[in-house]
Motif scaffolding. Structure first.
Motif, PDB file in Angstrom:
ATOM      1  N   ALA A  24       3.022  -8.575   6.081  1.00  0.00           N
ATOM      2  CA  ALA A  24       2.966  -7.418   5.192  1.00  0.00           C
ATOM      3  C   ALA A  24       1.873  -6.449   5.635  1.00  0.00           C
ATOM      4  O   ALA A  24       2.073  -5.218   5.633  1.00  0.00           O
ATOM      5  CB  ALA A  24       2.721  -7.882   3.762  1.00  0.00           C
ATOM      6  N   ALA A  25       0.721  -6.994   6.034  1.00  0.00           N
ATOM      7  CA  ALA A  25      -0.363  -6.129   6.514  1.00  0.00           C
ATOM      8  C   ALA A  25       0.032  -5.421   7.803  1.00  0.00           C
ATOM      9  O   ALA A  25      -0.263  -4.232   7.995  1.00  0.00           O
ATOM     10  CB  ALA A  25      -1.631  -6.950   6.722  1.00  0.00           C
ATOM     11  N   ASN A  48       0.656   5.640   3.995  1.00  0.00           N
ATOM     12  CA  ASN A  48       0.185   4.369   3.443  1.00  0.00           C
ATOM     13  C   ASN A  48       1.227   3.892   2.439  1.00  0.00           C
ATOM     14  O   ASN A  48       1.268   4.371   1.305  1.00  0.00           O
ATOM     15  CB  ASN A  48      -1.177   4.545   2.772  1.00  0.00           C
ATOM     16  CG  ASN A  48      -1.714   3.224   2.208  1.00  0.00           C
ATOM     17  OD1 ASN A  48      -1.059   2.190   2.309  1.00  0.00           O
ATOM     18  ND2 ASN A  48      -2.890   3.278   1.600  1.00  0.00           N
ATOM     19  N   ASP A  49       2.075   2.966   2.866  1.00  0.00           N
ATOM     20  CA  ASP A  49       3.126   2.491   1.964  1.00  0.00           C
ATOM     21  C   ASP A  49       2.829   1.093   1.421  1.00  0.00           C
ATOM     22  O   ASP A  49       3.727   0.366   0.999  1.00  0.00           O
ATOM     23  CB  ASP A  49       4.495   2.513   2.654  1.00  0.00           C
ATOM     24  CG  ASP A  49       4.568   1.619   3.876  1.00  0.00           C
ATOM     25  OD1 ASP A  49       3.569   0.930   4.173  1.00  0.00           O
ATOM     26  OD2 ASP A  49       5.635   1.594   4.531  1.00  0.00           O
ATOM     27  N   ALA A  50       1.534   0.745   1.426  1.00  0.00           N
ATOM     28  CA  ALA A  50       1.144  -0.580   0.949  1.00  0.00           C
ATOM     29  C   ALA A  50       0.715  -0.583  -0.513  1.00  0.00           C
ATOM     30  O   ALA A  50       0.258  -1.609  -1.022  1.00  0.00           O
ATOM     31  CB  ALA A  50      -0.004  -1.117   1.800  1.00  0.00           C
ATOM     32  N   GLY A  51       0.879   0.547  -1.187  1.00  0.00           N
ATOM     33  CA  GLY A  51       0.365   0.661  -2.552  1.00  0.00           C
ATOM     34  C   GLY A  51       0.892  -0.403  -3.491  1.00  0.00           C
ATOM     35  O   GLY A  51       0.132  -1.056  -4.213  1.00  0.00           O
ATOM     36  N   GLY A  85      -1.208  -7.596  -5.201  1.00  0.00           N
ATOM     37  CA  GLY A  85      -2.269  -8.493  -4.753  1.00  0.00           C
ATOM     38  C   GLY A  85      -3.446  -8.499  -5.698  1.00  0.00           C
ATOM     39  O   GLY A  85      -4.013  -9.570  -6.009  1.00  0.00           O
ATOM     40  N   HIS A  86      -3.844  -7.312  -6.198  1.00  0.00           N
ATOM     41  CA  HIS A  86      -4.931  -7.242  -7.166  1.00  0.00           C
ATOM     42  C   HIS A  86      -4.571  -8.035  -8.433  1.00  0.00           C
ATOM     43  O   HIS A  86      -5.402  -8.772  -8.976  1.00  0.00           O
ATOM     44  CB  HIS A  86      -5.230  -5.785  -7.537  1.00  0.00           C
ATOM     45  CG  HIS A  86      -6.045  -5.050  -6.524  1.00  0.00           C
ATOM     46  ND1 HIS A  86      -7.353  -5.377  -6.243  1.00  0.00           N
ATOM     47  CD2 HIS A  86      -5.741  -3.994  -5.722  1.00  0.00           C
ATOM     48  CE1 HIS A  86      -7.825  -4.547  -5.308  1.00  0.00           C
ATOM     49  NE2 HIS A  86      -6.871  -3.714  -4.969  1.00  0.00           N
ATOM     50  N   GLU A  87      -3.341  -7.872  -8.885  1.00  0.00           N
ATOM     51  CA  GLU A  87      -2.925  -8.568 -10.104  1.00  0.00           C
ATOM     52  C   GLU A  87      -2.884 -10.079  -9.896  1.00  0.00           C
ATOM     53  O   GLU A  87      -3.330 -10.853 -10.752  1.00  0.00           O
ATOM     54  CB  GLU A  87      -1.531  -8.079 -10.531  1.00  0.00           C
ATOM     55  CG  GLU A  87      -1.525  -6.641 -11.035  1.00  0.00           C
ATOM     56  CD  GLU A  87      -0.125  -6.122 -11.265  1.00  0.00           C
ATOM     57  OE1 GLU A  87       0.835  -6.919 -11.104  1.00  0.00           O
ATOM     58  OE2 GLU A  87       0.033  -4.934 -11.597  1.00  0.00           O
TER      59      GLU A  87
END
Length: 266
Positions: free
Chosen positions: A237-238, A251-254, A260-262
């Motif tokens: 994914a990275a 930047n399409d990783a939003g 990930g934060h959740e």
């Protein structure tokens, strides 16, 4: 009396539905899987090696013990460790490895019959069974007994003789393994044959057989693990997001970052 992690881990293999066992590669992924609701964890040798920039099999015994100690400390869940081929040659040293494993607070660990030699990747059966026996005696000397998983590595090395794999798992059962595992089994018929041939809970690696959890449960699988796939998926994914940044200027990783934060709580 409070149930220990080892006792809880053993019981989870007999719960009527498969134990879903994700494989954390560091402390944060261990905590994340706990937050998501999993009931036990198992380390991944390939995922751990990946975090060190190495290939599977290139981690030392000391590095492994440091790694599993951090994961055990990071979570309240039972943790089983991928101990590869035991990090020892003779039976006395092998037993010492598994006594040390018990002392880390692990609920279990595996031992596989691989050699690390590309020309002869799998040990002779008698030798492999003796090594399982030495590990099992050390594991079961603990109170409560630590859960030992005996692994037959044939299918990961292109050795597709199912009869030999079953003979190996039967020998590891007799040598004292509590759980049996032949990573790489690729079909329902083979998995069914293995389960019918042994009297211990069987672990299946999720993915190669392309069967759902429900289908594996119907076959009688007691435990399903992921191996290094989640660790490599995180890197994948990275890499996908980094490639878009480099090549397309976006930047399409939003969405993934928010997820990930959740999941991690950070």
């Amino acid at each position: 009396m409070t149930e220990t992690r080892a006792e809880r881990f053993r019981a989870l293999h007999h719960g009527g539905t498969p134990l879903l066992l994700p494989n954390p590669w560091d402390s944060d992924s261990a905590r994340m899987f706990e937050r998501l609701g999993f009931t036990a964890l198992a380390t991944t040798s390939s995922g751990h090696a990946l975090t060190l920039g190495r290939a599977d099999g290139e981690v030392s015994r000391d590095e492994l013990f440091d790694h599993v100690a951090r994961i055990v400390a990071a979570t309240a869940l039972p943790v089983s460790a991928d101990f590869e081929n035991g990090f020892a040659q003779d039976a006395a040293d092998l037993a010492d490895v598994y006594r040390q494993a018990v002392a880390t607070g692990l609920a279990g660990a595996s031992i596989e019959d691989s050699t690390g030699d590309d020309d002869h990747p799998v040990r002779e059966l008698a030798e492999a069974a003796d090594r399982v026996r030495a590990a099992a005696e050390a594991a079961h000397a603990a109170d409560p007994a630590f859960v030992l998983t005996g692994r037959a590595e044939n299918h990961l090395h292109g050795r597709t003789d199912l009869a030999d794999t079953i003979a190996r798992l039967q020998a590891y059962q007799e040598a004292g393994a509590d759980v049996l595992y032949a990573p790489g089994l690729s079909g329902a018929a083979d998995i069914r044959s293995v389960i019918a041939s042994v009297d211990r809970p069987v672990n299946v690696l999720f993915g190669p057989a392309r069967l759902t959890v429900s289908e594996l449960a119907d076959l009688g699988v007691a435990r399903i693990s992921i191996g290094g796939s989640f660790a490599f998926a995180a890197f994948g994914a990275a890499a996908r997001a980094a490639r878009a940044f480099l090549e397309s200027g976006v930047n399409d990783a939003g969405d993934l970052a928010r997820a990930g934060h959740e999941a991690t709580g950070f």
